[in-house]
Design a protein around this motif. Structure first.
Motif, PDB file in Angstrom:
ATOM      1  N   ALA A 106      26.865  90.780  68.906  1.00  0.00           N
ATOM      2  CA  ALA A 106      27.610  89.574  69.252  1.00  0.00           C
ATOM      3  C   ALA A 106      26.847  88.292  68.954  1.00  0.00           C
ATOM      4  N   VAL A 107      25.742  88.361  68.235  1.00  0.00           N
ATOM      5  CA  VAL A 107      24.936  87.166  67.971  1.00  0.00           C
ATOM      6  C   VAL A 107      25.773  86.097  67.273  1.00  0.00           C
ATOM      7  N   GLU A 108      26.437  86.477  66.195  1.00  0.00           N
ATOM      8  CA  GLU A 108      27.240  85.505  65.443  1.00  0.00           C
ATOM      9  C   GLU A 108      28.402  84.980  66.282  1.00  0.00           C
ATOM     10  N   GLU A 109      29.054  85.849  67.051  1.00  0.00           N
ATOM     11  CA  GLU A 109      30.177  85.445  67.888  1.00  0.00           C
ATOM     12  C   GLU A 109      29.736  84.433  68.947  1.00  0.00           C
ATOM     13  N   ILE A 110      28.596  84.667  69.577  1.00  0.00           N
ATOM     14  CA  ILE A 110      28.088  83.728  70.587  1.00  0.00           C
ATOM     15  C   ILE A 110      27.765  82.386  69.936  1.00  0.00           C
ATOM     16  N   GLN A 111      27.176  82.411  68.747  1.00  0.00           N
ATOM     17  CA  GLN A 111      26.843  81.168  68.045  1.00  0.00           C
ATOM     18  C   GLN A 111      28.106  80.409  67.647  1.00  0.00           C
ATOM     19  N   ARG A 112      29.106  81.132  67.188  1.00  0.00           N
ATOM     20  CA  ARG A 112      30.315  80.508  66.653  1.00  0.00           C
ATOM     21  C   ARG A 112      31.297  80.087  67.748  1.00  0.00           C
ATOM     22  N   VAL A 113      31.571  80.974  68.694  1.00  0.00           N
ATOM     23  CA  VAL A 113      32.625  80.752  69.685  1.00  0.00           C
ATOM     24  C   VAL A 113      32.089  80.178  70.997  1.00  0.00           C
ATOM     25  N   GLY A 114      30.879  80.525  71.354  1.00  0.00           N
ATOM     26  CA  GLY A 114      30.297  80.022  72.599  1.00  0.00           C
ATOM     27  C   GLY A 114      30.836  80.749  73.820  1.00  0.00           C
ATOM     28  N   LEU A 115      30.999  80.019  74.906  1.00  0.00           N
ATOM     29  CA  LEU A 115      31.382  80.607  76.188  1.00  0.00           C
ATOM     30  C   LEU A 115      32.737  81.308  76.156  1.00  0.00           C
ATOM     31  N   ALA A 116      33.615  80.883  75.265  1.00  0.00           N
ATOM     32  CA  ALA A 116      34.960  81.461  75.205  1.00  0.00           C
ATOM     33  C   ALA A 116      34.943  82.946  74.880  1.00  0.00           C
ATOM     34  N   CYS A 117      33.912  83.436  74.216  1.00  0.00           N
ATOM     35  CA  CYS A 117      33.882  84.865  73.871  1.00  0.00           C
ATOM     36  C   CYS A 117      33.760  85.741  75.106  1.00  0.00           C
ATOM     37  N   PHE A 118      33.214  85.218  76.197  1.00  0.00           N
ATOM     38  CA  PHE A 118      33.095  86.036  77.402  1.00  0.00           C
ATOM     39  C   PHE A 118      34.468  86.422  77.936  1.00  0.00           C
ATOM     40  N   ARG A 119      35.424  85.517  77.882  1.00  0.00           N
ATOM     41  CA  ARG A 119      36.784  85.826  78.359  1.00  0.00           C
ATOM     42  C   ARG A 119      37.361  87.002  77.562  1.00  0.00           C
ATOM     43  N   ASN A 120      37.133  87.016  76.240  1.00  0.00           N
ATOM     44  CA  ASN A 120      37.608  88.127  75.409  1.00  0.00           C
ATOM     45  C   ASN A 120      36.945  89.443  75.825  1.00  0.00           C
ATOM     46  N   TRP A 121      35.643  89.402  76.074  1.00  0.00           N
ATOM     47  CA  TRP A 121      34.927  90.605  76.490  1.00  0.00           C
ATOM     48  C   TRP A 121      35.427  91.087  77.846  1.00  0.00           C
ATOM     49  N   GLN A 122      35.682  90.137  78.726  1.00  0.00           N
ATOM     50  CA  GLN A 122      36.144  90.471  80.065  1.00  0.00           C
ATOM     51  C   GLN A 122      37.491  91.188  79.992  1.00  0.00           C
ATOM     52  N   GLU A 123      38.391  90.695  79.142  1.00  0.00           N
ATOM     53  CA  GLU A 123      39.689  91.342  78.971  1.00  0.00           C
ATOM     54  C   GLU A 123      39.529  92.715  78.331  1.00  0.00           C
ATOM     55  N   ALA A 124      38.671  92.822  77.320  1.00  0.00           N
ATOM     56  CA  ALA A 124      38.447  94.103  76.646  1.00  0.00           C
ATOM     57  C   ALA A 124      37.832  95.126  77.603  1.00  0.00           C
ATOM     58  N   ALA A 125      37.005  94.664  78.515  1.00  0.00           N
ATOM     59  CA  ALA A 125      36.360  95.559  79.474  1.00  0.00           C
ATOM     60  C   ALA A 125      37.284  95.934  80.626  1.00  0.00           C
ATOM     61  N   GLU A 126      38.412  95.238  80.739  1.00  0.00           N
ATOM     62  CA  GLU A 126      39.391  95.480  81.798  1.00  0.00           C
ATOM     63  C   GLU A 126      38.741  95.414  83.179  1.00  0.00           C
ATOM     64  N   LEU A 127      37.979  94.343  83.393  1.00  0.00           N
ATOM     65  CA  LEU A 127      37.285  94.173  84.665  1.00  0.00           C
ATOM     66  C   LEU A 127      38.268  93.835  85.773  1.00  0.00           C
ATOM     67  N   VAL A 128      37.961  94.290  86.955  1.00  0.00           N
ATOM     68  CA  VAL A 128      38.758  93.988  88.120  1.00  0.00           C
ATOM     69  C   VAL A 128      38.158  92.757  88.771  1.00  0.00           C
ATOM     70  N   ASP A 129      38.962  91.705  88.887  1.00  0.00           N
ATOM     71  CA  ASP A 129      38.475  90.496  89.546  1.00  0.00           C
ATOM     72  C   ASP A 129      38.601  90.709  91.043  1.00  0.00           C
ATOM     73  N   ARG A 130      37.468  90.828  91.696  1.00  0.00           N
ATOM     74  CA  ARG A 130      37.479  91.142  93.131  1.00  0.00           C
ATOM     75  C   ARG A 130      37.492  89.891  94.000  1.00  0.00           C
ATOM     76  N   ASN A 131      37.697  88.754  93.407  1.00  0.00           N
ATOM     77  CA  ASN A 131      37.728  87.525  94.178  1.00  0.00           C
ATOM     78  C   ASN A 131      39.186  87.092  94.348  1.00  0.00           C
ATOM     79  N   PHE A 132      39.899  87.791  95.194  1.00  0.00           N
ATOM     80  CA  PHE A 132      41.281  87.435  95.434  1.00  0.00           C
ATOM     81  C   PHE A 132      41.536  87.475  96.927  1.00  0.00           C
ATOM     82  N   LEU A 133      42.609  86.807  97.329  1.00  0.00           N
ATOM     83  CA  LEU A 133      42.975  86.785  98.741  1.00  0.00           C
ATOM     84  C   LEU A 133      44.212  87.642  98.926  1.00  0.00           C
ATOM     85  N   LEU A 134      44.296  88.337 100.016  1.00  0.00           N
ATOM     86  CA  LEU A 134      45.491  89.101 100.333  1.00  0.00           C
ATOM     87  C   LEU A 134      46.594  88.142 100.727  1.00  0.00           C
ATOM     88  N   ALA A 135      47.824  88.591 100.564  1.00  0.00           N
ATOM     89  CA  ALA A 135      48.970  87.753 100.944  1.00  0.00           C
ATOM     90  C   ALA A 135      48.862  87.415 102.428  1.00  0.00           C
TER      91      ALA A 135
END
Length: 196
Positions: A136-165
């Motif tokens: 990911a060296v070239e991707e980090i250089q070219r895209v910057g912080l935005a590439c993390f969002r793509n990785w996060q979606e590809a990894a299908e991470l569970v965002d545990r920072n949510f509130l119950l209804a």
């Protein structure tokens, strides 16, 4: 991800602490995108990229820049010639970086597994250990912080920072500004209903 590191030792807090038990490792790596950073302190390209990667990592994990640290962990796999070079390099990097101990045979296993032939290389892995990006060296250089969002979606991470209804009839005040927040959201709902 912890399966990749089962029975291994990682150094934390700039090599002052060891992270070795499976429970500690799984807690450190669970539900996170893992970056394996293969580099050497004496390599000019690595030094230049390391400054960029340090900024990239800090902007995603430091509370000065973000309200909540991103689900990101980095493990430095040293290609340094001496332990002193590795130690000096890690002192200039964020404390949250983990590292494979100098001289550990596991370093060679990782190099072979991810076909690392030259440095710098950043391998991006899902929590399951699957590769998202081989380098990911070239991707980090070219895209910057935005590439993390793509990785996060590809990894299908569970965002545990949510509130119950919340039940509007049975609520307790959570902060001084809670009544204002509740009023704001009620007003926003009324606007949405009018627009429909």
């Amino acid at each position: 991800m912890a399966a990749l590191f089962t029975g291994k030792v990682l150094m934390a807090n700039r090599e002052e602490d060891k992270v070795e038990t499976e429970r500690e490792l799984s807690r450190a790596l669970e539900n996170k995108v893992l970056l394996l950073y293969f580099a050497a302190a004496r390599c000019p390209r690595c030094r230049q990229f390391s400054r960029l990667l340090k900024d990239f990592f800090v902007r995603l994990t430091d509370e000065f820049y973000v309200e909540r640290a991103s689900q990101l962990v980095l493990v430095y796999v040293s290609q340094d010639e001496t332990e002193e070079q590795q130690r000096d390099f890690l002192r200039s990097m964020p404390k949250r970086w983990l590292a494979v101990p100098f001289g550990d045979a596991f370093k060679r296993e990782l190099e072979l597994r991810f076909a690392v032939s030259e440095v710098p290389v950043v391998v991006v892995l899902k929590p399951s250990g699957e590769v998202i990006v081989e380098n990911a060296v070239e991707e980090i250089q070219r895209v910057g912080l935005a590439c993390f969002r793509n990785w996060q979606e590809a990894a299908e991470l569970v965002d545990r920072n949510f509130l119950l209804a919340e039940d509007p009839e049975d609520w307790t005040r959570r902060s001084i500004t809670d009544p204002l927040r509740r009023l704001k959201y009620k007003l926003d709902k009324k606007k949405e209903e009018k627009n429909k």
